[in-house]
Design an enzyme around this catalytic site. Sequence first.
Site, PDB file in Angstrom:
ATOM      1  N   CYS A 193       0.860  -1.183   0.000  1.00  0.00           N
ATOM      2  CA  CYS A 193       0.000   0.000   0.000  1.00  0.00           C
ATOM      3  C   CYS A 193       0.897   1.233   0.000  1.00  0.00           C
ATOM      4  CB  CYS A 193      -0.882  -0.016   1.246  1.00  0.00           C
ATOM      5  SG  CYS A 193      -1.895   1.455   1.465  1.00  0.00           S
ATOM      6  N   CYS A 202      -0.701   3.540  -6.362  1.00  0.00           N
ATOM      7  CA  CYS A 202      -1.660   2.905  -5.452  1.00  0.00           C
ATOM      8  C   CYS A 202      -1.786   1.476  -5.961  1.00  0.00           C
ATOM      9  CB  CYS A 202      -3.012   3.611  -5.506  1.00  0.00           C
ATOM     10  SG  CYS A 202      -4.323   2.684  -4.662  1.00  0.00           S
TER      11      CYS A 202
HETATM   12  N1  DGL Z   1      -3.796   0.205  -1.993  1.00  0.00           N
HETATM   13  C1  DGL Z   1      -3.662   1.438  -1.262  1.00  0.00           C
HETATM   14  C2  DGL Z   1      -2.475   2.229  -1.791  1.00  0.00           C
HETATM   15  O1  DGL Z   1      -1.619   1.657  -2.463  1.00  0.00           O
HETATM   16  C3  DGL Z   1      -4.975   2.148  -1.201  1.00  0.00           C
HETATM   17  C4  DGL Z   1      -4.999   3.265  -0.215  1.00  0.00           C
HETATM   18  C5  DGL Z   1      -6.316   3.651   0.374  1.00  0.00           C
HETATM   19  O2  DGL Z   1      -6.912   2.816   1.075  1.00  0.00           O
HETATM   20  O3  DGL Z   1      -6.704   4.814   0.207  1.00  0.00           O
HETATM   21  O4  DGL Z   1      -2.297   3.396  -1.534  1.00  0.00           O
END
Ligand code: DGL
EC number: 5.1.1.3
Length: 287
Positions: A91, A205
């Site tokens: 993430c 993301c």
């Molecule tokens: N997969 C997360 C990232 O890479 C999502 C973040 C979120 O929950 O806003 O930032």
Amino acid sequence: MGVDLFAGLTNAALPPLDRTPRILVFDSGLGGLTVLAELVATFPYAAYVYAADDAAFPYGALSPERLVARIVTVMERLIDREAPDLVVIACNTASTLALPALRARFALPFVGTVPAVKPAVAATRSGLVTVLATPGAARSEHTHAMIDAFAGSVKVTLVGAPNLAAFAEAELRGAPIDDGALAAEIAPCFVEEDGRRTDAVALACTHFPLLTRRFRGLSPWDVAWIDPAPAVARRVAALLSASPMPAGPPAERRALFTSNRTAPSPLVCALAARGLTTIEAGVSPLD
Ligand code: DGL
């Protein structure tokens, strides 16, 4: 900006493990599955626990202070419960904000996922690059510091897409998003300036690579969509290089969710397609 981009990082391999490596892959939701897929391709025999803190999704909506405190608390419970050898923070939002706190708190190797500014800058020919992030990662000092450090003469446009991570979640849960809504989210990525056009977009993301096929169909022109997952898998490979993978059947893979929500059947199928046939919900729910 006073951010040490490589704080806590070391290229040294971990001491050899005397068991099948157990890797905890962590995200706010389903985006980390894109990183898990790359890890599984690299280390098919490792044991994987995929943990989604979906009770707090989307992370981009929380203040940095609340987010760091929450991630440290959830991680404490996950580490107690799962005893991983290595944790991958799949993430960008969590990595850019919470990695220093995690590394300070736990005596375990953490591999983060950070915006792929360097590969995007290396890939561009036009000199126009976009970093497509969540609003949280777009606000993060770490993201800005990476752009300052690696952009050089390349012009980088930073886009904080408000709904894309949620759209990727919805798609995997069987609720398709229409083309117009997706196109509106990626439209600011495409910049034309002095006869040049953006030609590389860093997907900052881990949810976004779930939608790359849709992005290709909705782009006003072709760009390279750069997924950070291969770089994460290479980093894990370097850390585990002293631990030979055992032959034999792949070890267990489980999915954990912090919320109590029941997974709809399209999601159960999507998880099973990634080898996650055991699903546990309501793991360490927090307020
Ligand atoms: N997969 C997360 C990232 O890479 C999502 C973040 C979120 O929950 O806003 O930032």
